[in-house]
Design an enzyme around this catalytic site. Structure first.
Site, mmCIF file in Angstrom:
data_model
loop_
_atom_site.group_PDB
_atom_site.id
_atom_site.type_symbol
_atom_site.label_atom_id
_atom_site.label_comp_id
_atom_site.label_asym_id
_atom_site.label_seq_id
_atom_site.Cartn_x
_atom_site.Cartn_y
_atom_site.Cartn_z
ATOM 1 N N SER A 12 49.971 78.982 4.445
ATOM 2 C CA SER A 12 50.485 79.152 3.075
ATOM 3 C C SER A 12 51.936 78.665 2.961
ATOM 4 C CB SER A 12 50.352 80.605 2.611
ATOM 5 O OG SER A 12 51.267 81.441 3.260
ATOM 6 N N MET A 90 52.263 80.208 16.370
ATOM 7 C CA MET A 90 52.240 81.408 17.213
ATOM 8 C C MET A 90 52.422 81.102 18.702
ATOM 9 S SD MET A 90 52.071 83.692 14.970
ATOM 10 C CE MET A 90 51.618 85.217 15.768
ATOM 11 N N ARG A 91 53.437 80.313 19.001
ATOM 12 C CA ARG A 91 53.746 80.050 20.409
ATOM 13 C C ARG A 91 55.256 80.158 20.608
ATOM 14 N NH1 ARG A 91 50.405 77.444 24.031
ATOM 15 N NH2 ARG A 91 52.256 76.768 25.147
ATOM 16 N N ILE A 92 55.616 80.655 21.762
ATOM 17 C CA ILE A 92 57.044 80.688 22.098
ATOM 18 C C ILE A 92 57.376 79.354 22.760
ATOM 19 C CG2 ILE A 92 58.767 81.804 23.580
ATOM 20 C CD1 ILE A 92 57.118 84.422 23.125
ATOM 21 N N LEU A 93 58.469 78.753 22.323
ATOM 22 C CA LEU A 93 58.842 77.440 22.855
ATOM 23 C C LEU A 93 59.765 77.608 24.059
ATOM 24 C CD1 LEU A 93 59.443 75.827 19.379
ATOM 25 C CD2 LEU A 93 57.573 75.262 20.946
ATOM 26 N N HIS A 109 60.521 84.155 9.647
ATOM 27 C CA HIS A 109 60.045 85.419 10.215
ATOM 28 C C HIS A 109 59.970 86.466 9.100
ATOM 29 C CE1 HIS A 109 59.277 88.454 13.196
ATOM 30 N NE2 HIS A 109 60.159 89.229 12.595
ATOM 31 N N GLU A 174 59.017 84.093 1.241
ATOM 32 C CA GLU A 174 58.975 83.061 2.282
ATOM 33 C C GLU A 174 58.746 81.682 1.652
ATOM 34 O OE1 GLU A 174 56.393 83.757 5.653
ATOM 35 O OE2 GLU A 174 56.574 85.912 5.435
#
Ligand code: GRF
Length: 201
Positions: A12, A90-93, A109, A174
């Site tokens: 979205s 949804m991943r940590i870099l 966030h 957002e």
């Protein structure tokens, strides 16, 4: 200015960005690539419906975070990406990736950071009994939900709010703030000084 939007799901926020771009309200920013780590992300259909180039980069259990991020960096570099937007990615870099694109990655966030980082931010706010919460657009640094804050939007928590109603109210903010931050970045109006981001005219 080439923007890559990274997604994992619904999309979205991606839609809000693409809509602003269509209306000519995204400054000098052009969304030239949409990347998903999930092949079935709904947002991919949204990207396609706006005629955007998509790339699916699924992760494999056997793979290290660095290997994945190396592949991601390669794709972004090949497409001459100037700004990486995490819109529900949804991943940590890994630190090397963040350093490579230093102050060129922004995230949205669903809380007023530094309150309620991590997952289920809306539930965290409700459970804590917060009277206000909201959303934060920030540059990404090596710690999760931590980098310099660009914009924040406030949402009032009502007694009868549920996780769903709160998430919906936050999402509306957002959809305004993320495109606004991209526009400001594309116009070189964001000056990062340590933890502070100055917005110039
Ligand atoms: C949003 O709530 C965003 O704040 C968080 O992930 C969600 C993504 O939603 N990082 P969508 O995929 O943009 O609809």
């Amino acid at each position: 200015m080439n923007v890559a939007v990274l997604i994992s799901g619904r999309g979205s926020n991606l839609k809000a960005i693409l809509e602003k771009e269509k209306q000519g309200k995204l400054g000098n920013a052009v969304v030239s690539l949409v990347v998903s780590n999930k092949p079935d992300a709904k947002g991919l259909e949204i990207a396609k419906s706006y005629g955007k180039k998509i790339f699916v980069l699924p992760s494999h259990k056997s793979q290290t975070r660095e290997t994945y991020d190396n592949q991601l960096a390669e794709i972004l570099e090949k497409n001459n990406i100037d700004l990486v937007v995490l819109a529900g990615f949804m991943r940590i870099l890994s630190p090397f990736f963040v350093r490579k694109f230093s102050n060129k990655i922004i995230n949205i966030h669903p809380s007023l950071l530094p309150s309620f980082p991590g997952i289920n931010a809306q539930k965290q706010a409700l459970d804590y009994g917060a009277k206000v919460t909201g959303c934060t657009v920030h540059f990404v640094d090596e710690k999760v939900d931590h980098g310099p804050i660009i914009l924040q939007g406030i949402v009032t928590v009502e007694d009868d709010d549920t996780e769903e109603t709160l998430a919906k109210k936050i999402l509306e903010k957002e959809h305004i703030l993320l495109p606004r931050a991209i526009k400001l970045f594309s116009e070189k109006k964001l000056i990062v000084e340590g933890r502070k981001v100055r917005i110039v005219n």
